[in-house]
Design a protein around this motif. Structure first.
Motif, PDB file in Angstrom:
ATOM      1  N   GLY A   1       0.994  -1.836  -0.033  1.00 33.25           N
ATOM      2  CA  GLY A   1       0.137  -0.037  -0.200  1.00 33.25           C
ATOM      3  C   GLY A   1       1.082   1.153   0.056  1.00 33.25           C
ATOM      4  N   PRO A   2       2.141   1.484   0.961  1.00 32.50           N
ATOM      5  CA  PRO A   2       2.276   2.470   0.509  1.00 32.50           C
ATOM      6  C   PRO A   2       3.471   2.904  -0.438  1.00 32.50           C
ATOM      7  N   TYR A   3       3.901   1.759  -0.462  1.00 28.54           N
ATOM      8  CA  TYR A   3       4.726   1.789  -1.520  1.00 28.54           C
ATOM      9  C   TYR A   3       4.195   2.029  -3.301  1.00 28.54           C
ATOM     10  N   GLU A   4       2.634   1.211  -3.211  1.00 30.76           N
ATOM     11  CA  GLU A   4       1.648   2.205  -4.922  1.00 30.76           C
ATOM     12  C   GLU A   4       1.397   3.583  -4.290  1.00 30.76           C
ATOM     13  N   ALA A   5       1.648   4.235  -3.726  1.00 36.33           N
ATOM     14  CA  ALA A   5       0.908   5.019  -3.327  1.00 36.33           C
ATOM     15  C   ALA A   5       1.707   6.391  -4.022  1.00 36.33           C
ATOM     16  N   ALA A   6       2.918   5.551  -4.429  1.00 29.70           N
ATOM     17  CA  ALA A   6       4.176   7.237  -3.862  1.00 29.70           C
ATOM     18  C   ALA A   6       4.681   6.672  -5.977  1.00 29.70           C
ATOM     19  N   ALA A   7       4.086   5.167  -6.034  1.00 23.35           N
ATOM     20  CA  ALA A   7       5.242   4.835  -7.251  1.00 23.35           C
ATOM     21  C   ALA A   7       4.510   4.877  -8.800  1.00 23.35           C
ATOM     22  N   PRO A   8       5.330   4.453  -9.408  1.00 22.56           N
ATOM     23  CA  PRO A   8       4.759   5.257 -11.186  1.00 22.56           C
ATOM     24  C   PRO A   8       4.220   3.015 -11.136  1.00 22.56           C
ATOM     25  N   LYS A   9       2.842   4.589 -12.186  1.00 23.79           N
ATOM     26  CA  LYS A   9       2.115   2.757 -12.467  1.00 23.79           C
ATOM     27  C   LYS A   9       2.769   1.471 -12.505  1.00 23.79           C
ATOM     28  N   HIS A  10       2.210   0.437 -12.298  1.00 20.68           N
ATOM     29  CA  HIS A  10       2.895  -0.871 -12.239  1.00 20.68           C
ATOM     30  C   HIS A  10       1.431  -2.184 -11.447  1.00 20.68           C
TER      31      HIS A  10
END
Length: 67
Positions: free
Chosen positions: A21-30
């Motif tokens: 969750g925390p990674y996805e919030a700031a990561a590029p689309k993946h």
């Protein structure tokens, strides 16, 4: 291929979901499965949850950098 107990995999999947969750919030689309796979592989390799998050995040950076 390494055979994993279903209950162990379920725990690792829930753990990966929590930490993604925390990674996805700031990561590029993946695709979530790429991050989960790297995270679970790291945990199976004996990494702590924090180390697995770092490893999975670096793996995605390498993967996305190649696109």
């Amino acid at each position: 291929m390494n055979i994993m107990d279903v209950s162990v995999l379920a725990v690792l999947l829930r753990e990966a979901e929590e930490h993604h969750g925390p990674y996805e919030a700031a990561a590029p689309k993946h695709h979530w499965s790429d991050w989960y796979a790297a995270y679970i592989t790291a945990r199976q390799g004996g990494r702590t949850t924090d180390q697995a998050v770092d490893e999975a995040s670096r793996a995605l950076e390498r993967l996305l950098g190649g696109r």
